[in-house]
Design a protein around this motif. Sequence first.
Motif, short mmCIF file in Angstrom:
data_model
loop_
_atom_site.label_atom_id
_atom_site.label_comp_id
_atom_site.label_asym_id
_atom_site.label_seq_id
_atom_site.Cartn_x
_atom_site.Cartn_y
_atom_site.Cartn_z
N ILE A 32 5.63 1.59 -0.90
CA ILE A 32 5.58 1.03 -2.27
C ILE A 32 7.01 0.77 -2.75
O ILE A 32 7.32 -0.30 -3.27
CB ILE A 32 4.83 1.99 -3.22
N ASP A 33 7.90 1.76 -2.54
CA ASP A 33 9.30 1.64 -2.98
C ASP A 33 10.01 0.47 -2.32
O ASP A 33 10.88 -0.16 -2.93
CB ASP A 33 10.07 2.93 -2.67
N ASN A 35 8.64 -2.29 -1.52
CA ASN A 35 7.85 -3.49 -1.80
C ASN A 35 7.16 -4.04 -0.56
O ASN A 35 7.02 -5.25 -0.40
CB ASN A 35 8.71 -4.57 -2.46
N VAL A 37 4.06 -2.74 0.18
CA VAL A 37 2.67 -2.71 -0.28
C VAL A 37 2.64 -2.59 -1.79
O VAL A 37 3.57 -2.08 -2.41
CB VAL A 37 1.85 -1.54 0.35
N GLU A 38 1.53 -3.04 -2.36
CA GLU A 38 1.27 -2.82 -3.78
C GLU A 38 0.73 -1.41 -3.94
O GLU A 38 0.19 -0.83 -2.98
CB GLU A 38 0.26 -3.84 -4.28
N SER A 39 0.80 -0.86 -5.13
CA SER A 39 0.33 0.51 -5.34
C SER A 39 -1.17 0.65 -5.07
O SER A 39 -1.63 1.73 -4.70
CB SER A 39 0.68 0.98 -6.75
N ARG A 40 -1.94 -0.43 -5.17
CA ARG A 40 -3.38 -0.35 -4.91
C ARG A 40 -3.69 -0.05 -3.44
O ARG A 40 -4.79 0.37 -3.11
CB ARG A 40 -4.09 -1.63 -5.36
N TYR A 41 -2.72 -0.23 -2.57
CA TYR A 41 -2.89 0.07 -1.15
C TYR A 41 -3.24 1.55 -0.95
O TYR A 41 -4.12 1.89 -0.17
CB TYR A 41 -1.62 -0.30 -0.40
N GLU A 71 -5.69 -5.42 1.08
CA GLU A 71 -5.67 -4.34 0.08
C GLU A 71 -4.29 -4.14 -0.54
O GLU A 71 -4.02 -3.09 -1.10
CB GLU A 71 -6.15 -3.03 0.72
N GLY A 72 -3.42 -5.14 -0.40
CA GLY A 72 -2.13 -5.07 -1.09
C GLY A 72 -0.91 -5.03 -0.18
O GLY A 72 0.17 -4.66 -0.63
N ILE A 74 2.22 -6.48 1.51
CA ILE A 74 3.17 -7.56 1.26
C ILE A 74 3.93 -7.89 2.55
O ILE A 74 4.16 -9.05 2.87
CB ILE A 74 4.15 -7.18 0.13
#
Length: 147
Positions: A32-33, A35, A37-41, A71-72, A74
């Motif tokens: 997440i940090d 970028n 994946v999105e937090s929804r991952y 599922e998010g 990136i």
Amino acid sequence: MLTDWINKSNVRLINRAKDWHSAVALSVQPLIDQNAVESRYLQAIFTMHEQIGPYYVLGEGIAMPHARPEEGVIKTALSLVIVSEGVEFGSEDNDPVYIIFALAAVDSHSHIEMIVSLSKLFCDEEAVNTLKLAQDEQEILAILSQF
């Protein structure tokens, strides 16, 4: 090489995790940090675990939490958490888990080279045991640099 994916910014060594939720969250946070994946991952991993169990516990002491690209994800990425006291994931044959690689893949083929390197590591019992007992991030990175 796994050190192409794992470095000081996305490897953690902890003594214990409260439960599998916190262990998975800690492993996904670097993704997440960065970028990747999105937090929804993270929620997608939790949801799948609750629906079908610990599908990502791959072998004795080893987990690789992941969800589907849609599922998010990136970008393709990998992170690692070593839990020296182990954590229960509800995988009867493989608990406790000590080594947690969080994986994010943008599609079904871009991460194949990464998976091949991880497979070689997982098949090397001595390396897995050394990783489990690692005392610091430098030691972890030295082990991973062999794969």
